[in-house]
Design a protein around this motif. Structure first.
Motif, PDB file in Angstrom:
ATOM      1  N   LEU A 127     -24.408  85.026 133.309  1.00  8.72           N
ATOM      2  CA  LEU A 127     -23.410  85.914 132.704  1.00  8.72           C
ATOM      3  C   LEU A 127     -23.510  85.900 131.190  1.00  8.72           C
ATOM      4  O   LEU A 127     -23.549  86.963 130.554  1.00  8.72           O
ATOM      5  N   ILE A 128     -23.570  84.714 130.591  1.00  6.07           N
ATOM      6  CA  ILE A 128     -23.647  84.673 129.134  1.00  6.07           C
ATOM      7  C   ILE A 128     -25.007  85.157 128.654  1.00  6.07           C
ATOM      8  O   ILE A 128     -25.151  85.592 127.508  1.00  6.07           O
ATOM      9  N   GLY A 129     -26.018  85.091 129.532  1.00  8.17           N
ATOM     10  CA  GLY A 129     -27.342  85.589 129.171  1.00  8.17           C
ATOM     11  C   GLY A 129     -27.398  87.088 128.986  1.00  8.17           C
ATOM     12  O   GLY A 129     -28.390  87.621 128.467  1.00  8.17           O
ATOM     13  N   GLN A 130     -26.335  87.788 129.398  1.00  8.66           N
ATOM     14  CA  GLN A 130     -26.301  89.236 129.210  1.00  8.66           C
ATOM     15  C   GLN A 130     -26.170  89.608 127.733  1.00  8.66           C
ATOM     16  O   GLN A 130     -26.445  90.740 127.355  1.00  8.66           O
ATOM     17  N   ARG A 131     -25.738  88.665 126.926  1.00  7.22           N
ATOM     18  CA  ARG A 131     -25.637  88.897 125.476  1.00  7.22           C
ATOM     19  C   ARG A 131     -26.842  88.246 124.782  1.00  7.22           C
ATOM     20  O   ARG A 131     -26.685  87.419 123.883  1.00  7.22           O
ATOM     21  N   LYS A 132     -28.016  88.629 125.188  1.00  4.17           N
ATOM     22  CA  LYS A 132     -29.236  87.980 124.699  1.00  4.17           C
ATOM     23  C   LYS A 132     -29.380  88.092 123.186  1.00  4.17           C
ATOM     24  O   LYS A 132     -29.781  87.139 122.523  1.00  4.17           O
ATOM     25  N   LEU A 145     -21.215  75.528 127.030  1.00  4.72           N
ATOM     26  CA  LEU A 145     -22.501  75.963 127.568  1.00  4.72           C
ATOM     27  C   LEU A 145     -23.487  76.360 126.477  1.00  4.72           C
ATOM     28  O   LEU A 145     -24.633  75.907 126.464  1.00  4.72           O
ATOM     29  N   PHE A 146     -23.057  77.220 125.566  1.00  3.29           N
ATOM     30  CA  PHE A 146     -24.001  77.714 124.564  1.00  3.29           C
ATOM     31  C   PHE A 146     -23.963  76.903 123.281  1.00  3.29           C
ATOM     32  O   PHE A 146     -24.963  76.323 122.861  1.00  3.29           O
ATOM     33  N   LEU A 147     -22.784  76.850 122.649  1.00  6.72           N
ATOM     34  CA  LEU A 147     -22.683  76.292 121.302  1.00  6.72           C
ATOM     35  C   LEU A 147     -22.917  74.784 121.268  1.00  6.72           C
ATOM     36  O   LEU A 147     -23.406  74.258 120.272  1.00  6.72           O
ATOM     37  N   ARG A 148     -22.581  74.064 122.347  1.00  6.46           N
ATOM     38  CA  ARG A 148     -22.701  72.608 122.322  1.00  6.46           C
ATOM     39  C   ARG A 148     -23.747  72.060 123.284  1.00  6.46           C
ATOM     40  O   ARG A 148     -24.113  70.890 123.174  1.00  6.46           O
ATOM     41  N   LEU A 149     -24.201  72.881 124.241  1.00  5.09           N
ATOM     42  CA  LEU A 149     -25.138  72.363 125.231  1.00  5.09           C
ATOM     43  C   LEU A 149     -26.513  73.011 125.119  1.00  5.09           C
ATOM     44  O   LEU A 149     -27.500  72.363 124.758  1.00  5.09           O
ATOM     45  N   VAL A 150     -26.574  74.294 125.416  1.00  2.06           N
ATOM     46  CA  VAL A 150     -27.880  74.967 125.505  1.00  2.06           C
ATOM     47  C   VAL A 150     -28.564  75.033 124.142  1.00  2.06           C
ATOM     48  O   VAL A 150     -29.717  74.589 123.988  1.00  2.06           O
ATOM     49  N   TYR A 159     -20.463  83.211 112.987  1.00  2.00           N
ATOM     50  CA  TYR A 159     -21.105  84.066 113.994  1.00  2.00           C
ATOM     51  C   TYR A 159     -21.083  83.415 115.377  1.00  2.00           C
ATOM     52  O   TYR A 159     -20.749  84.064 116.379  1.00  2.00           O
ATOM     53  N   ASN A 160     -21.431  82.128 115.452  1.00  2.00           N
ATOM     54  CA  ASN A 160     -21.502  81.473 116.754  1.00  2.00           C
ATOM     55  C   ASN A 160     -20.128  81.255 117.375  1.00  2.00           C
ATOM     56  O   ASN A 160     -19.983  81.344 118.604  1.00  2.00           O
TER      57      ASN A 160
END
Length: 574
Positions: A10-15, A135-140, A87-88
């Motif tokens: 789902l979050i990958g939709q905002r590539k 998921l994104f900002l602290r993990l991936v 931005y993030n």
């Protein structure tokens, strides 16, 4: 880890946003690394030039290029950090909004009953969704960037100082990476997972304690209940303390290993310098570049200490917002609706609202709609009835006879414990998973949002024009109210619609339901809070608006029904 895959997709939709956010993080980290490395080179080179000049040697040294580079790195790091944070964090808020909308839509479209307390479902939309912000900002992103920068630095060291130094640094950085990520997750994952689950239970118990003060006091069990809450809270705090301690220790060990790599690089670098293979300023760059890796590795422990909680939240969201892979009891996708077959293989029409829908209720009994336990005398024992496409039927009966349960079954919110509830259109059976697209359901509870009248109505049909909104408001006798509102359709209704009366709020909810163009309309006590004159006026107008549609209306008495073709009386189980 498979629990995270749906949300990662789902979050990958905002590539594009993810790529730009990661690029800003990379630029900031590279600027910090370059700042320390170039500063080390510049200081060392300047010192050597000074020693040579003191010895009487002629030295030419350009201070402007490295000085300008240092200022450029410092400015890039400062500006990059600011832009990256703004931005993030905006990206994370957008991603959480995407997840929250996905969860809400999945819950709304679910064909299974949403059991449990309201606080549990609120926790899905708030606490569990917020837990996904790692998921994104602290993990991936930090994990990927740490691996990328470490690999890049090892390659550069191999070119500048040889393979031996590069292999030693690679081994220590790999160990530091493992300590800050996998090892920390291994030591905190289960506890963090359990803690996230216990938080929901604790929150529900606190709410019950606050709402049930009178009952608990009357039963004389306030103190035991309070002691149990305190014990649960203490256990939660202890788990959090242990997680924080382990996170801190793993972070410290990871940074110690990075600093150990810096010391090893300095020691091996001095040996390389003695051989004359490279210059002193270059050797001095290496430890300072490794020192900059502390910032990279320092971001990892927080995310992996919380990864267990993130997995717990993802597991519950997957379970409770699933689109329903299983078929409800008593309802086979291979059995026909209205005695026709091939329900699971038939394709639904593209415009479901344009087709009539028939309803078949066969041998129904139901579980309690508020919990997972079956009641001793379930409502609607063995109830059967068929509503033909285009027919409008009213069900009346006293409280407790099962009217709302029957309405929830027809809407697909409650699954029958025995028997089945099936829908069919002119084109064929309606698959259980797509029932929500065919049904409009006005529940007994009136829900208005803290927004304008227009936006509350557009929830029924986002594409409705102003004339359509005026028309549906006229149907529910709200034209006078619209004329009185200071900003018309754009008037703010306030939290829970507090700017209008209860009867007006009920009619707004009815108008919103009428805007949906579906084949089946279910109205549960549509005239709650309305006087007899207003009820009669709206009843006449509704008959024209609902002409041709299948409609089921529920009320305590025939006088509270809309105009129907048939009235069915439900008897109380007692």
């Amino acid at each position: 880890m498979h629990e995270l895959l749906p949300w990662l997709r789902l979050i990958g939709q905002r590539k594009l946003r993810l790529f730009l956010g990661a690029a800003l993080m990379l630029i900031t980290l590279l600027a910090g690394l370059g700042l320390l490395a170039l500063s080390g080179w510049f200081i060392t080179a300047t010192a050597l030039a000074g020693i040579l000049m003191a010895a009487g040697a002629a030295v030419t040294f350009d201070v402007y290029v490295p000085g300008g580079g240092i200022r450029a790195f410092a400015l890039t790091r400062t500006v990059g950090r600011y832009l990256e944070r703004v931005y993030n964090h905006d990206t994370v808020l957008r991603l959480l909004a995407d997840i929250r909308v996905q969860v809400f839509c999945s819950l709304a479209a679910s064909k299974t009953q949403l059991r449990g307390r309201g606080s549990d479902w609120l926790a899905r939309m708030t606490t569990d969704v917020d837990a996904m912000d790692t998921l994104f900002l602290r993990l991936v992103a930090p994990t990927g960037l740490a691996a990328l920068l470490s690999l890049g630095l090892v390659v550069v060291l191999s070119l500048l100082a040889g393979h031996v130094l590069a292999l030693v640094v690679a081994a220590l950085l790999t160990l530091a990476f493992a300590v800050a990520t996998l090892a920390l997750f291994w030591r905190t994952g289960a506890r963090s997972f359990r803690q996230q689950a216990s938080l929901e239970v604790l929150r529900g118990e606190v709410i019950q304690y606050l709402e049930g003060q009178a009952e608990l006091t009357a039963a004389g069990v306030v103190q035991p209940y309070r002691n149990r809450l305190l014990a649960d809270a203490e256990q939660w705090s202890q788990d959090q303390s242990i997680i924080d301690q382990r996170s801190g220790w793993h972070g410290a060990i990871s940074l110690l290993l990075v600093n150990g790599a810096m010391v090893a690089a300095l020691w091996l670098g001095l040996q390389i310098f003695q051989t004359g293979a490279t210059s002193g300023p270059v050797i001095s760059m290496i430890p300072l570049a490794l020192l900059a890796m502390n910032e990279v590795y320092g971001m990892l422990p927080e995310a992996f200490a919380r990864l267990g909680a993130t997995l717990a939240a993802a597991q519950r969201l997957n379970r409770d917002s699933s689109h329903g892979q299983a078929t409800p009891a008593g309802e086979s996708e291979n059995s026909g609706v209205m005695e026709s077959a091939e329900a699971s293989t038939r394709t639904e029409p593209s415009a479901p609202g344009l087709a009539w829908v028939g309803v078949k209720l066969n041998g129904l009994a139901a579980e309690d709609a508020t919990n997972d336990q079956k009641v001793d005398e379930p409502p609607l024992p063995g109830f059967s009835y068929s509503v033909r496409p285009g027919e409008q039927v009213g069900f009346v009966g006293p409280s407790g006879c099962g009217k709302s349960t029957l309405a929830n079954m027809a809407a697909g919110l409650v699954t029958a414990s025995t028997g089945c509830c099936k829908l069919a259109s002119k084109q064929g059976p309606v698959a259980p998973g797509s029932r929500h697209a065919w049904v409009t359901y006005l529940t007994q509870a009136t829900q208005l949002f803290d927004d304008t009248l227009r936006n509350n109505l557009l929830l029924g049909d986002p594409g409705a024009s102003d004339p359509q909104l005026f028309s549906v408001l006229a149907t529910v006798a709200l034209t006078d109210l619209l004329d009185e509102l200071p900003e018309g359709l754009d008037t703010w209704l306030g939290a829970y619609g507090k700017q209008v009366s209860g009867g007006e709020a009920r009619r707004i909810a009815l108008a919103r339901a009428l805007l949906r163009n579906t084949g089946l309309v279910i109205l549960d006590e549509p005239f709650t809070g309305l006087d007899e004159a207003t009820r009669a006026l709206i009843r006449d107008r509704l008959s024209h608006r609902l002409a041709g549609k299948t409609m089921i209306c529920f009320a305590h008495s025939p006088e509270a029904l809309t105009q129907v073709d048939v009235v069915v009386t439900l008897e109380s189980p007692g």
